[in-house]
Design a protein around this motif. Structure first.
Motif, PDB file in Angstrom:
ATOM      1  N   LEU A 192      -9.374   1.495   5.556  1.00 59.23           N
ATOM      2  CA  LEU A 192      -8.130   0.891   6.063  1.00 59.23           C
ATOM      3  C   LEU A 192      -7.072   1.939   6.404  1.00 59.23           C
ATOM      4  CD1 LEU A 192      -7.505  -2.285   3.888  1.00 59.23           C
ATOM      5  CD2 LEU A 192      -7.640  -2.185   6.368  1.00 59.23           C
ATOM      6  N   ALA A 193      -7.450   3.216   6.339  1.00 61.35           N
ATOM      7  CA  ALA A 193      -6.448   4.278   6.468  1.00 61.35           C
ATOM      8  C   ALA A 193      -5.654   4.201   7.773  1.00 61.35           C
ATOM      9  CB  ALA A 193      -7.119   5.637   6.328  1.00 61.35           C
ATOM     10  N   HIS A 238     -11.204   8.592   2.361  1.00 63.10           N
ATOM     11  CA  HIS A 238     -12.006   7.716   1.513  1.00 63.10           C
ATOM     12  C   HIS A 238     -11.790   6.235   1.760  1.00 63.10           C
ATOM     13  CE1 HIS A 238      -8.569   6.674  -1.018  1.00 63.10           C
ATOM     14  NE2 HIS A 238      -8.196   7.935  -0.920  1.00 63.10           N
ATOM     15  N   CYS A 239     -10.890   5.863   2.679  1.00 59.64           N
ATOM     16  CA  CYS A 239     -10.610   4.426   2.793  1.00 59.64           C
ATOM     17  C   CYS A 239     -10.673   3.974   4.250  1.00 59.64           C
ATOM     18  CB  CYS A 239      -9.244   4.125   2.187  1.00 59.64           C
ATOM     19  SG  CYS A 239      -8.881   2.353   2.220  1.00 59.64           S
ATOM     20  N   PRO A 257       0.812  -1.215   0.000  1.00 54.62           N
ATOM     21  CA  PRO A 257       0.000   0.000   0.000  1.00 54.62           C
ATOM     22  C   PRO A 257       0.847   1.268   0.000  1.00 54.62           C
ATOM     23  CG  PRO A 257      -0.036  -1.068   2.159  1.00 54.62           C
ATOM     24  CD  PRO A 257       0.700  -1.982   1.233  1.00 54.62           C
ATOM     25  N   HIS A 258       0.338   2.294  -0.663  1.00 54.06           N
ATOM     26  CA  HIS A 258       1.043   3.588  -0.702  1.00 54.06           C
ATOM     27  C   HIS A 258       0.200   4.594   0.063  1.00 54.06           C
ATOM     28  CE1 HIS A 258       4.005   2.218  -3.577  1.00 54.06           C
ATOM     29  NE2 HIS A 258       3.028   1.612  -4.200  1.00 54.06           N
ATOM     30  N   TYR A 259       0.338   4.577   1.366  1.00 54.30           N
ATOM     31  CA  TYR A 259      -0.508   5.451   2.190  1.00 54.30           C
ATOM     32  C   TYR A 259      -0.130   6.922   2.004  1.00 54.30           C
ATOM     33  CZ  TYR A 259      -2.316   7.928   6.186  1.00 54.30           C
ATOM     34  OH  TYR A 259      -2.945   8.862   6.960  1.00 54.30           O
ATOM     35  N   CYS A 263      -3.089   1.423   7.446  1.00 55.00           N
ATOM     36  CA  CYS A 263      -2.001   1.765   6.524  1.00 55.00           C
ATOM     37  C   CYS A 263      -1.125   2.880   7.093  1.00 55.00           C
ATOM     38  CB  CYS A 263      -2.559   2.167   5.161  1.00 55.00           C
ATOM     39  SG  CYS A 263      -3.259   0.771   4.266  1.00 55.00           S
ATOM     40  N   CYS A 304      -5.774   9.377   2.199  1.00 56.97           N
ATOM     41  CA  CYS A 304      -6.487   8.095   2.319  1.00 56.97           C
ATOM     42  C   CYS A 304      -7.549   8.161   3.426  1.00 56.97           C
ATOM     43  CB  CYS A 304      -5.521   6.964   2.656  1.00 56.97           C
ATOM     44  SG  CYS A 304      -4.408   6.500   1.325  1.00 56.97           S
TER      45      CYS A 304
HETATM   46  S1  SF4 Z   1      -5.525   3.475   3.205  1.00 55.97           S
HETATM   47 FE1  SF4 Z   1      -6.661   2.396   1.593  1.00 55.97          FE
HETATM   48  S2  SF4 Z   1      -6.229   3.570  -0.274  1.00 55.97           S
HETATM   49 FE2  SF4 Z   1      -4.694   4.185   1.255  1.00 55.97          FE
HETATM   50  S3  SF4 Z   1      -2.944   2.831   0.900  1.00 55.97           S
HETATM   51 FE3  SF4 Z   1      -4.236   1.825   2.434  1.00 55.97          FE
HETATM   52  S4  SF4 Z   1      -5.600   0.475   1.298  1.00 55.97           S
HETATM   53 FE4  SF4 Z   1      -4.723   1.907  -0.190  1.00 55.97          FE
END
Ligand code: SF4
Length: 342
Positions: free
Chosen positions: A272-273, A269-270, A260-262, A276, A266
């Protein structure tokens, strides 16, 4: 990959012990709901003058339909039913077959993501007489002295971009031109600290381009999947009581394989932020410090590298010479301040 596979990222985050990022308080949710109700009350009467002004509408009168409960006595009908009704109204309006539905409230649109249909619920679709559809987003963040938080505006425009693409998909699927859907969307926000609404028209063309690019990348999914170790899964292995039984460490390891490229964006909208972000911080990833720091330190990936360059433990590569000079200058000022020599 996870979106295309329809993985419930909120459930993964909950199993890992993370809350939802930027979760709103009940007070904030109630405030947002009260604002939306106020704007769409009485057949969206308060919204009409705002739209006339923002979109320079000259409609003498406005037709309004709430698609929230169609064909049932329930408050909210099923998504499929609402989508069918929305499609019917939009297509008829686009073909000029019916009284133009100027405002569709609680419509349901469908966007194809990685070959799978995803239902979306815009706040309002405004239909203009001359054949252009506009998406209207009702947001509870305020516009204070004419200025709204730019991060929140960008997030709202990305959301609206998904609705624009879904509406275009609907029209194209019926042989109509996607040009009927405008890039210009309307954001309706509370003015200053009141519940009085104000509307601004905004171009979402950049967000539409970026989102289209991301969606097209789903076509390359097989290529991305090939890079994953065999048997990678995000299954939570629910037990008989439906509770996840998968060991958390195992899930964290599986998530790490997706690289993942946090970035701080993020969080808007995500689900999993928070996971990550924690992983990015553990790895000392520069981007975890924010977009501005990431841009300032372009070419340096980790905080450890930046610190080693700053205190001269690391020799810079040719590309890192300028930024190393700046880091060492900042390091000297910091050292002077700490020792009281500044
Ligand atoms: S927070 Fe969500 S969008 Fe951002 S890197 Fe992690 S999985 Fe990907």
């Amino acid at each position: 990959m996870m979106d295309a596979a329809g993985i419930d990222k909120g459930a993964l985050a909950a199993h890992l012990g993370h809350g939802r990022p930027l979760e709103k308080s009940q007070l904030a949710l109630d405030h947002g709901l009260a604002f939306e109700r106020k704007v769409t009350s009485q057949g969206a009467t308060p919204l009409v003058p705002l739209l006339r002004h923002a979109l320079e509408l000259t409609l003498p009168e406005v037709a309004y339909e709430d698609v929230n409960s169609v064909g049932s006595d329930h408050d909210t009908s099923s998504l499929g039913l609402r989508h069918a009704r929305t499609s019917h109204l939009v297509l008829d309006a686009a073909r000029g077959k019916s009284e133009p539905r100027t405002l569709l409230d609680h419509p349901v649109l469908r966007l194809t993501v990685g070959g799978h249909p995803v239902y979306l619920e815009p706040d309002v679709v405004a239909f203009q007489c001359n054949g252009k559809f506009h998406i209207v987003e009702i947001k509870s963040f305020p516009v204070i002295h004419g200025q709204a938080d730019p991060v929140k505006v960008t997030a709202a425009l990305f959301q609206a971009a998904a609705y624009v693409l879904a509406l275009r998909e609907l029209l194209e699927g019926d042989g109509l031109s996607p040009e009927h859907v405008s890039d210009t969307v309307v954001l309706v926000n509370p003015r200053n600290f009141s519940l009085r609404p104000t509307a601004t028209s905004q171009s979402a063309s950049l967000q539409i381009k970026i989102l289209s690019r991301h969606l097209n990348r789903f076509d390359r999914l097989p290529e991305l999947l090939d890079r994953l170790p065999p048997h990678t899964t995000f299954d939570l292995a629910p037990g008989p009581d439906k509770k996840p039984t998968r060991p958390r460490g195992d899930l964290v390891a599986a998530l790490a394989t997706t690289r993942p490229h946090y970035t701080p964006g993020c969080r808007h909208h995500c689900d999993l932020a928070l996971h990550c972000r924690a992983e990015a911080r553990n790895r000392g990833n520069i981007k975890a410090l924010g977009t501005a720091v990431g841009e300032d330190l372009a070419g340096i990936d980790t905080i450890a590298t930046a610190l080693a360059l700053a205190d001269e433990h690391l020799h810079p590569s040719r590309d890192q010479k300028d930024i190393t000079q700046a880091l060492r200058h900042a390091h000297r000022i910091h050292a002077d301040l700490r020792t009281g020599h500044a």
